[in-house]
Write a protein that holds these residues in place. Sequence first.
Motif, PDB file in Angstrom:
ATOM      1  N   MET A   1       0.640  -1.173  -0.052  1.00  9.77           N
ATOM      2  CA  MET A   1       0.008   0.021  -0.005  1.00  9.77           C
ATOM      3  C   MET A   1       0.888   1.334   0.253  1.00  9.77           C
ATOM      4  SD  MET A   1      -3.344  -0.775   2.327  1.00  9.77           S
ATOM      5  CE  MET A   1      -2.567  -1.301   3.853  1.00  9.77           C
ATOM      6  N   GLU A   2       1.837   1.186   0.779  1.00  7.83           N
ATOM      7  CA  GLU A   2       2.649   2.553   1.050  1.00  7.83           C
ATOM      8  C   GLU A   2       3.741   2.780  -0.200  1.00  7.83           C
ATOM      9  OE1 GLU A   2       2.737   2.261   5.837  1.00  7.83           O
ATOM     10  OE2 GLU A   2       4.217   1.642   4.979  1.00  7.83           O
ATOM     11  N   MET A   3       4.063   1.835  -0.731  1.00  5.16           N
ATOM     12  CA  MET A   3       5.139   1.721  -1.827  1.00  5.16           C
ATOM     13  C   MET A   3       4.630   2.061  -3.279  1.00  5.16           C
ATOM     14  SD  MET A   3       8.172  -0.627  -0.802  1.00  5.16           S
ATOM     15  CE  MET A   3       9.251   0.250  -2.032  1.00  5.16           C
TER      16      MET A   3
ATOM     17  N   LEU B   1      -1.374   6.498  -3.845  1.00  7.66           N
ATOM     18  CA  LEU B   1      -2.162   7.386  -4.492  1.00  7.66           C
ATOM     19  C   LEU B   1      -3.639   6.825  -4.588  1.00  7.66           C
ATOM     20  CD1 LEU B   1       0.358   9.021  -6.845  1.00  7.66           C
ATOM     21  CD2 LEU B   1      -0.070   9.740  -4.297  1.00  7.66           C
ATOM     22  N   HIS B   2      -3.813   5.563  -4.683  1.00  9.74           N
ATOM     23  CA  HIS B   2      -5.126   4.997  -5.028  1.00  9.74           C
ATOM     24  C   HIS B   2      -6.093   5.356  -3.980  1.00  9.74           C
ATOM     25  CE1 HIS B   2      -8.361   1.820  -5.448  1.00  9.74           C
ATOM     26  NE2 HIS B   2      -7.773   1.617  -6.582  1.00  9.74           N
TER      27      HIS B   2
ATOM     28  N   ASP C   1       1.674  14.657  -1.744  1.00  3.49           N
ATOM     29  CA  ASP C   1       2.815  15.528  -1.033  1.00  3.49           C
ATOM     30  C   ASP C   1       3.430  14.212  -0.208  1.00  3.49           C
ATOM     31  OD1 ASP C   1       2.121  17.955  -2.042  1.00  3.49           O
ATOM     32  OD2 ASP C   1       0.884  18.534  -0.326  1.00  3.49           O
ATOM     33  N   SER C   2       2.932  13.305   0.177  1.00  8.78           N
ATOM     34  CA  SER C   2       3.776  12.294   1.335  1.00  8.78           C
ATOM     35  C   SER C   2       4.216  11.215   0.607  1.00  8.78           C
ATOM     36  CB  SER C   2       3.047  12.085   2.295  1.00  8.78           C
ATOM     37  OG  SER C   2       1.756  11.506   1.848  1.00  8.78           O
ATOM     38  N   LYS C   3       4.047  10.946  -0.871  1.00  6.75           N
ATOM     39  CA  LYS C   3       4.338   9.711  -1.671  1.00  6.75           C
ATOM     40  C   LYS C   3       5.690   9.219  -1.317  1.00  6.75           C
ATOM     41  CE  LYS C   3       4.905  11.402  -6.171  1.00  6.75           C
ATOM     42  NZ  LYS C   3       4.500  11.425  -7.587  1.00  6.75           N
ATOM     43  N   VAL C   4       6.725  10.064  -1.258  1.00  4.60           N
ATOM     44  CA  VAL C   4       8.044   9.786  -1.282  1.00  4.60           C
ATOM     45  C   VAL C   4       8.395   9.035   0.272  1.00  4.60           C
ATOM     46  CG1 VAL C   4      10.309  10.368  -1.150  1.00  4.60           C
ATOM     47  CG2 VAL C   4       9.094  10.940  -2.989  1.00  4.60           C
ATOM     48  N   LEU C   5       7.835   9.803   1.244  1.00  2.07           N
ATOM     49  CA  LEU C   5       7.830   9.300   2.525  1.00  2.07           C
ATOM     50  C   LEU C   5       6.966   7.905   2.696  1.00  2.07           C
ATOM     51  CD1 LEU C   5       8.707   9.900   5.529  1.00  2.07           C
ATOM     52  CD2 LEU C   5       6.670  11.139   5.860  1.00  2.07           C
ATOM     53  N   ALA C   6       5.904   7.858   2.377  1.00  2.00           N
ATOM     54  CA  ALA C   6       5.226   6.656   2.420  1.00  2.00           C
ATOM     55  C   ALA C   6       6.123   5.390   1.720  1.00  2.00           C
ATOM     56  CB  ALA C   6       3.980   6.973   1.858  1.00  2.00           C
TER      57      ALA C   6
ATOM     58  N   ASN D   1       9.097   5.150   1.653  1.00  2.00           N
ATOM     59  CA  ASN D   1      10.223   4.906   2.420  1.00  2.00           C
ATOM     60  C   ASN D   1       9.778   3.923   3.494  1.00  2.00           C
ATOM     61  OD1 ASN D   1      12.365   5.128   4.557  1.00  2.00           O
ATOM     62  ND2 ASN D   1      13.172   6.941   3.537  1.00  2.00           N
ATOM     63  N   VAL D   2       8.598   4.377   4.157  1.00  2.00           N
ATOM     64  CA  VAL D   2       8.112   3.646   5.360  1.00  2.00           C
ATOM     65  C   VAL D   2       7.646   2.124   4.873  1.00  2.00           C
ATOM     66  CG1 VAL D   2       6.024   3.677   6.878  1.00  2.00           C
ATOM     67  CG2 VAL D   2       7.193   5.732   6.512  1.00  2.00           C
ATOM     68  N   GLY D   3       7.034   2.200   3.703  1.00  4.21           N
ATOM     69  CA  GLY D   3       6.553   0.928   3.010  1.00  4.21           C
ATOM     70  C   GLY D   3       7.959  -0.251   2.938  1.00  4.21           C
ATOM     71  N   LEU D   4       8.905   0.474   2.590  1.00  4.30           N
ATOM     72  CA  LEU D   4      10.322  -0.313   2.597  1.00  4.30           C
ATOM     73  C   LEU D   4      10.675  -0.965   3.847  1.00  4.30           C
ATOM     74  CD1 LEU D   4      12.536  -1.286   0.626  1.00  4.30           C
ATOM     75  CD2 LEU D   4      13.925   0.785   1.071  1.00  4.30           C
ATOM     76  N   TYR D   5      10.666  -0.052   4.906  1.00  2.00           N
ATOM     77  CA  TYR D   5      11.010  -0.712   6.160  1.00  2.00           C
ATOM     78  C   TYR D   5      10.120  -1.705   6.597  1.00  2.00           C
ATOM     79  CZ  TYR D   5      14.260   3.260   6.911  1.00  2.00           C
ATOM     80  OH  TYR D   5      15.441   4.004   6.806  1.00  2.00           O
ATOM     81  N   ASN D   6       8.684  -1.569   6.225  1.00  2.00           N
ATOM     82  CA  ASN D   6       7.649  -2.489   6.532  1.00  2.00           C
ATOM     83  C   ASN D   6       8.079  -4.009   5.680  1.00  2.00           C
ATOM     84  OD1 ASN D   6       5.944  -1.573   8.517  1.00  2.00           O
ATOM     85  ND2 ASN D   6       4.981  -0.290   6.866  1.00  2.00           N
ATOM     86  N   GLY D   7       8.631  -3.662   4.586  1.00  2.00           N
ATOM     87  CA  GLY D   7       9.078  -4.932   3.966  1.00  2.00           C
ATOM     88  C   GLY D   7      10.259  -5.526   4.483  1.00  2.00           C
TER      89      GLY D   7
END
Length: 118
Positions: A22-24, A28-29, A45-50, A52-58
């Motif tokens: 969802m985050e990576m 935008l969906h 505005d937050s898609k790059v941050l999201a 990054n957070v998604g990568l950590y969840n992975g």
Amino acid sequence: MYSLMLIAVGVVIVSHVAFMAMEMFFWLHPKVRRIFGKTEQQAQDSKVLAANVGLYNGFLAAGLLWGLWINTPGVLTFFLVCIVIAGVYGGLTAKRSILYIQGLPAIIALALVWFYFS
């Protein structure tokens, strides 16, 4: 007991893979924006941050898979504790539901890991 532990850790793994996706990839969906309570502009505005957070969840999901693969309680404990801390922090600072969606399943899995390996 082993099966119950596998199921609990598996739920945490699957949820973090879902968070990652969802985050990576789907930030935008409209459905994902609704889940995270973001307007279209906030999501943009937050898609790059999201991502990054998604990568950590992975990474968290991969660490748990690795811990299951090598059947090592220390590795499972480390990654589950990381998730519990993130869930508590997110629940206190961002949205209370994070505590229940992310933290609680990790606490249950952690208890089952400790019970199984003790």
